[in-house]
Design a protein around this motif. Structure first.
Motif, PDB file in Angstrom:
ATOM      1  N   GLU A 126       2.705   2.135  -1.464  1.00 33.19           N
ATOM      2  CA  GLU A 126       1.336   2.460  -1.866  1.00 33.19           C
ATOM      3  C   GLU A 126       0.703   3.221  -0.718  1.00 33.19           C
ATOM      4  O   GLU A 126       1.209   3.235   0.406  1.00 33.19           O
ATOM      5  N   LYS A 127      -0.376   3.884  -1.037  1.00 31.73           N
ATOM      6  CA  LYS A 127      -1.113   4.536   0.030  1.00 31.73           C
ATOM      7  C   LYS A 127      -1.526   3.491   1.061  1.00 31.73           C
ATOM      8  O   LYS A 127      -1.809   2.343   0.707  1.00 31.73           O
TER       9      LYS A 127
ATOM     10  N   HIS B   6       2.148  -0.567   3.546  1.00 34.31           N
ATOM     11  CA  HIS B   6       2.745  -0.823   2.226  1.00 34.31           C
ATOM     12  C   HIS B   6       4.140  -0.208   2.100  1.00 34.31           C
ATOM     13  O   HIS B   6       4.443   0.531   1.169  1.00 34.31           O
TER      14      HIS B   6
ATOM     15  N   ASP C  10       3.636  -5.573  -5.690  1.00 32.87           N
ATOM     16  CA  ASP C  10       4.308  -5.831  -4.418  1.00 32.87           C
ATOM     17  C   ASP C  10       5.347  -6.936  -4.555  1.00 32.87           C
ATOM     18  O   ASP C  10       6.379  -6.923  -3.892  1.00 32.87           O
TER      19      ASP C  10
ATOM     20  N   GLN D  17       5.771   3.738  -6.395  1.00 32.14           N
ATOM     21  CA  GLN D  17       4.390   3.456  -6.039  1.00 32.14           C
ATOM     22  C   GLN D  17       3.862   2.315  -6.900  1.00 32.14           C
ATOM     23  O   GLN D  17       4.212   2.186  -8.080  1.00 32.14           O
ATOM     24  N   ARG D  18       3.086   1.484  -6.304  1.00 29.91           N
ATOM     25  CA  ARG D  18       2.507   0.351  -7.001  1.00 29.91           C
ATOM     26  C   ARG D  18       1.757   0.834  -8.236  1.00 29.91           C
ATOM     27  O   ARG D  18       1.011   1.812  -8.208  1.00 29.91           O
TER      28      ARG D  18
END
Length: 1250
Positions: A592-593, A620, A565, A515-516
């Motif tokens: 990411e969400k 994402h 990203d 996750q970012r």
């Protein structure tokens, strides 16, 4: 020909042979000298005098020829050139070089007639440029120098002509111009423009008379669709010749309407896919690098909806001469024979000619020509020469020079000495041994200067002397020697091979989804050869890592912090050494969400539904699983968002079902693996109109709280469910199974209603209906409820008790009537208690009461867990939801006798050498009349084996007893139980030792205490032999965990432990000579933390004596032994002769007279000591076992080394068992001590003597 050159200024090199390279390089290697060569040229087969023409220059030191033709006519220098190089070793000849002047002639003057043609017919516009050297490049353009568009219908053929499969009106134009570009002169020639007019059918009919005077009018075929036909090539078949190695180009152009499609196939075979390509809209087939297998019939097929047409091109493959193997240079020693081979192929078969120094080979007994082979026999010094092989056919020729050098030279190893080769395990290793000599040296290899290496797996010795190890292994490491040998000498060279471990990535980086903003860690654990220096490199997408402090490279990992990203990609871990590398890659995906959906729109609006559409946000890298649609009711619950429905992640629209009287506002959330997105912006507000309720209250119930009421309750509707203003509830009730009307009452803002004055526990039918200002809800369902309960009126009667055994009874009763329950029957509660025991000694009353509840309408129940031989009382109450009714009359019953409990204690008192005293207490629960006690006991030996069991019975008033006639120093196990007439109860156990003797007498134990079970150690003996130190001991305990522990004297290290278990001796091996050790024997009780140990003994290991000269290897000793052996042989012969004469030796009498304890007859296989042994002493004891080796072992309980009288010199097996030779029980006599009881063998005697 070797090649054609088109020159304006030419320079060509006599380097096809490079005499310095071909001829002089070996001489440089051997003698390190340069030999000057002379060069000459021929033109068209005659000598070309370079010095006569100032425009021609030969570069000094080489044969390169430079011709300056600027300002001159190039035709003067056209021709075929050939270079010859000569020195004292021979003459070499180059390939032919053809020089021709490039030409770009002008297009001849011509007048092109205008072409008028009917629509739909085919047309060919010819180009036909003038011939040039080399041929020109053709293309068609218009007056504006724009290329004419080509397509499936209009195409340019290989000869430059422009083909129209069918003419269309848009083909009308007056500027069809063909251009020819001549590449060497960089000039472009242009053909006169061609004008084409296209007429349709109507125009042609109006002007047909006038058009008859036009020469180029195509009107054979009417306008309309027609079958395909071939415009080029013509006819059903054609032929094509192509040379091997060239590119085959086949072309088919067809006419027809509509425009035909062209396809290709090879009859009887497949087109070679990897070498085949199609051009010019499939009209041109190209096959590169042609070989003989490409010959055959190629079928070109033209197809449209009117039919098909075929044309077959017969392809023939010929071949200019090409090398199978060119002749190779030879180095021959005087009187050797050499062979030059010139292997060529071609179609037709090439003719081979041989030359020597540029002159055809004549008849010579030393040179024998056999087609493609020249055999040189018995060559002599000074006969070095250059041989030429010429192979030719009608399509070309080949020529090669081969230098034959005749010399005598001892071997020389050219590879550098002491070179170290390093290679990775399982890879091939090449150890070079380049040599020179004449005759050619023979190469042999040795490993570690000893082992001769032969050709064969895993070794291969190549022709050039290189030693190859196919799959190198660590055992192949070492020193290798190559030896070059011929009849003039020998030369060797040493090289070294080091086989290293391969570099391997043991743990590869793994695919990461991060996750970012989080961290990503790639592990890369590597194993490599310790002698090689590894270099770890990380790459991102095959490039360097970004220059960012977020990237942290550790020894075996890469950490990326605060992932963004832009960090997505493939990360590669590369471990390099000087010899090999290994790499592994893994991808990083940043997730990411999802972004929130946008652009919410409401469409298809109705009273009860609406369609919602939206645009998804960026997911994402994590696909959206679903969309969650929420709504806000601004009228009833403003600010509260409620989940309405979910749709698949692939959807962007949803049909929503709505309720009346709601002010809707919608929003959408997207969900992926990471989580939910932020909510979208709310949609515009959508209001639905009020309506009557769609549903009634749920969970309608009726139950009384008092005996005279009925409470009707329900779950109220929410404002969302009300469907409109003015929400009320219509409550209706009536007694069930009674003919009466419904009673009703409207209720507002409530969820229950109480009906008073009802009979006790009577069923009622109940229903609750919702209504508002816009109408009533649906007809409600009828539910049944009951008015309030009261306590039961009466207890059960007719109680009976059935006693099944001493611990279980069963009670029966008459169920009460339903009317007396006055509620819902929950069951019956049985209260019972033990009043007292039935024994005379028990007068107390036990007041503890027990309760068992039997649910439902039961009439019996079981009472488990009763105490035997006791008096019980019980009564029963009826149970409903209100509570318990009055008790029934008390009922009593008795339980029969049972087995007693275990005795309260068992103690062992005052142990003696042959006796033990026991004391015990009566059971806590007799469970009947106590009849007595049963005692069982048995001995336990030191291997935990149990002996025979003995049983004794005692009266109930006996609580102690003394056992006699027990074995001393023996562990006994006791089992005691009490009994009634029903049998014996549980057993309690105890263990105790009898006393060993007065030295080990156990102290008197106080009453009530159990005798402690302690191990007893006796004498500890030690001895030292060549194999180690032997420890033996006496032990009378029963423990299994027995250890021998030892430590170097004055050392502070931990004790070294060796478990011995049930053995009485142990050998400690591996002791250091010249060192003293502290030794002890330790026993540990598994159930007690106490540790029992012998006293420490000191064991000294003697130092190894200095090595003495072995006299057995001395010459004088060997001679002496031979003389003694000869003397003994003579004595034996004399004795044999004397015995045959009747003489006897009183051997037995002498032996009896000398009774030397060292001289005993040796044991025989049957376990006795020969004919002189006392057989009485060898009888086994009663009850003992005779081992397979014939020795008699004593009973384990009294077996000790003291009895054997051998002290520390006894011999033991590795497991510690005694193997001294004895029979029966030894008597201690004057021979007791450190003397051996074994007869000395001849080997032992010899060792002692030495």
């Amino acid at each position: 020909w070797s090649g054609v050159r088109y020159c304006s200024f030419c320079g060509f090199v006599c380097s096809g042979l490079h005499v310095d390279d071909l001829i002089l390089q070996p001489i440089e290697v051997m003698f390190t000298v340069l030999v000057t060569s002379s060069f000459s040229w021929t033109r068209n087969g005659t000598h070309f005098d370079v010095e006569k023409d100032s425009k021609v220059l030969m570069k000094p030191g080489s044969g390169t020829l430079v011709i300056d033709i600027s300002g001159e006519k190039a035709e003067a220098f056209e021709g075929t050139y050939q270079c010859t190089a000569h020195n004292e070793h021979g003459t070499a000849v180059s390939n032919n070089i053809v020089i021709r002047q490039s030409r770009s002639p002008l297009w001849p003057k011509e007048q092109n007639e205008d072409i008028t043609v009917q629509i739909g017919v085919p047309l060919v516009l010819q180009c036909r440029p003038p011939a040039g050297l080399p041929p020109p490049v053709i293309f068609w353009m218009d007056n504006n120098f724009q290329r004419l568009p080509l397509d499936k219908r209009v195409s340019q053929a290989l000869n430059g002509d422009l083909y129209f499969s069918n003419i269309l009106p848009e083909d009308t134009r007056s500027d069809y111009i063909c251009y020819a570009r001549f590449p060497h002169t960089q000039t472009i020639q242009q053909k006169q423009p061609i004008s084409v007019s296209v007429l349709n059918m109507e125009t042609m009919n109006e002007t047909v008379a006038a058009l008859y005077n036009v020469t180029d009018f195509y009107s054979d075929n009417p306008e309309g669709e027609r079958r395909p036909g071939f415009m080029m090539p013509l006819g059903p078949t054609s032929t094509k010749l192509v040379l091997r190695g060239e590119t085959l180009v086949l072309e088919c152009i067809a006419e027809g309407l509509p425009t035909p499609d062209i396809s290709w196939q090879k009859d009887g075979g497949e087109l070679p896919t990897s070498r085949t390509s199609f051009q010019n809209f499939n009209k041109r087939l190209k096959i590169s690098d042609v070989n003989e297998a490409d010959a055959g019939n190629y079928r070109c097929t033209a197809t449209n909806n009117m039919g098909t047409a075929h044309h077959i091109i017969k392809v023939t493959v010929k071949a200019a001469p090409f090398w199978v193997s060119a002749p190779r240079n030879l180095i021959l020693a005087p009187n050797e024979t050499g062979i030059l081979t010139c292997r060529v192929s071609g179609e037709p078969k090439p003719k081979i000619s041989w030359f020597v120094n540029g002159v055809p080979i004549g008849k010579d007994h030393s040179r024998k020509v056999e087609d493609d082979t020249v055999i040189l026999s018995n060559v002599q010094s000074g006969s070095s020469a250059v041989y030429q092989c010429n192979a030719s056919n009608e399509f070309g020729y080949l020529m090669a020079n081969a230098f034959v050098n005749v010399l005598a030279e001892p071997p020389r190893v050219l590879s550098p000495p002491n070179q170290v080769y390093q290679v990775i395990t399982n890879n091939p290793a090449l150890l070079h041994c380049s040599s020179f000599g004449s005759p050619i040296p023979t190469i042999t290899w040795f490993k570690d200067s000893q082992t001769s290496i032969k050709n064969g797996d895993p070794f291969v010795i190549h022709e050039n002397g290189t030693l190859e190890i196919h799959v190198a292994q660590p055992l192949n490491s070492g020193k290798y020697t190559c030896i070059a040998t011929n009849n003039l000498g020998i030369k060797e060279n040493h090289v070294y091979l080091e086989v290293k471990e391969p570099t391997r990535i043991l743990k590869q980086p793994e695919y990461k989804v991060v996750q970012r903003g989080m961290s990503a860690v790639f592990e890369c654990k590597v194993k490599h050869d310790p002698s090689l220096i590894p270099i770890m490199t990380w790459l991102k997408d095959n490039g360097e890592l970004p220059d960012d402090e977020r990237f942290e490279v550790d020894t075996d990992s890469l950490t990326i912090k605060d992932v963004t990203d832009g960090d997505e990609g493939t990360y590669t871990c590369i471990m390099n050494t000087t010899l090999d590398q290994d790499s592994a890659s893994a991808m990083l995906t940043v997730v990411e969400k999802p972004d929130p959906p946008s652009d919410l729109e409401l469409t298809d609006q109705t009273e009860r539904s609406v369609q919602l559409t939206w645009i998804p946000g960026d997911d994402h890298n994590s696909p959206t699983h679903k969309f969650l649609i929420q709504y806000e009711d601004l009228l009833h619950q403003p600010g509260v968002w409620i989940n309405l429905t979910e749709v698949a992640g692939t959807s962007t629209t949803a049909q929503l079902n709505l309720s009346p009287y709601v002010y809707y506002s919608f929003r959408v959330l997207a969900e992926n693996e990471v989580g939910y997105s932020r909510p979208s912006q709310p949609s515009r507000q959508y209001r639905t109109n009020p309506a009557a309720p769609d549903e009634n209250p749920s969970d309608v119930q009726g139950a009384g709280t008092d005996p005279d009421n009925l409470v009707i309750s329900w779950t109220a509707l929410t404002g969302f469910q009300s469907n409109g203003p003015g929400l009320e509830y219509k409550v209706q009730w009536r007694q069930k199974d009674v003919e009466e009307d419904w009673s009703s009452m409207n209720v507002v803002n409530a969820s229950q209603f109480v009906v008073n004055g009802t009979p006790t526990f009577v069923p009622y039918e109940i229903k609750v209906q919702a209504l508002n200002d816009y109408g009533n809800g649906p007809e409600p369902k009828v539910v049944t409820g009951y008015s309030g309960e009261d306590l039961p009126l009466s207890p059960p009667d007719s109680m009976q008790v059935m006693v099944h055994n001493s611990t279980l009874a069963e009670v029966h009763w008459q169920p009460v009537s339903a009317s007396s329950v006055r509620g819902k029957l929950q069951g019956y509660k049985v209260y019972y208690r033990r009043d007292r025991g039935l024994q005379d000694s028990e007068h107390e009353k036990e007041l503890q009461e027990q309760v068992l509840t039997f649910s439902g309408n039961r009439s019996e129940g079981r009472l488990p867990g009763l105490q035997p031989y006791s008096l019980y009382s019980l009564f029963i109450r009826v149970l409903n939801n209100k509570g318990e009714g009055p008790p029934s009359p008390v009922k009593t019953f008795e339980t029969p006798e049972g087995v007693p409990g275990p005795p309260s204690f068992l103690n062992v008192l005052n142990p003696g050498s042959g006796s033990l005293s026991l004391e015990w207490g009566p059971p806590m629960n007799n469970n009947g009349r106590l009849a007595g006690y049963t005692l069982k006991y048995q001995p336990v030996n030191n291997t935990s084996e149990l002996g025979p069991v003995k049983v004794m019975n005692f009266l109930s008033n006996e609580t102690s007893f003394t056992l006699g006639n027990l074995n001393s120093s023996m562990l006994y196990k006791f089992y005691l139980s009490a009994k009634t007439i029903k049998g014996s109860g549980p057993t309690i156990t105890e263990e105790a030792f009898t006393v060993l003797d007065t030295a080990y007498a156990q102290p008197t134990v106080k009453p009530g205490k159990v005798l402690p079970v302690l191990p007893v150690f006796g004498t500890v003996n030690t001895s030292v032999s060549e194999d180690g130190a032997v420890i033996s001991w006496e032990y009378f305990g029963h423990h299994k965990n027995v250890y021998v522990e030892y430590i170097v004297e004055n050392s502070k290290e931990d004790w070294i432990k060796e478990m011995v278990n049930s053995s009485h001796s142990h050998m400690i091996k591996g002791l250091k000579p010249g060192t003293s050790y502290r030794v002890r024997v330790v026993a540990r009780d598994p159930v007690d933390s106490t540790v029992h140990s012998t006293d420490e003994v000191l064991v000294s290991v003697p130092a190894v004596p200095s090595r003495q000269v072995d006299i057995a290897t001395q010459g004088w000793f060997i001679g002496l032994m031979c003389a003694i052996a000869l003397l003994i042989l003579v004595l034996l012969i004399v004795c044999f002769i004397k015995r045959n004469k009747g003489g006897k030796y009183p051997v037995k009498e002498k032996e009896e007279a000398h009774q030397d304890p060292e001289i005993q007859p040796m044991k025989e296989d049957d376990g006795t000591f020969g004919e002189y042994s006392d057989t009485e002493d060898h009888k086994p004891l009663k009850g003992s076992r005779t081992p397979s080796n014939g020795t008699v072992r004593r009973d384990e309980s009294d077996d000790s080394l003291v009895d054997y009288g051998e002290g520390g010199d006894g011999q033991f097996n590795e497991d510690g068992s005694f193997i001294g030779q004895y029979s029966g029980k030894k008597e201690k006599d004057t021979h007791e001590g450190n003397e051996s009881s074994e007869a000395p063998s001849p080997v032992n005697a010899m060792n002692s003597f030495v």
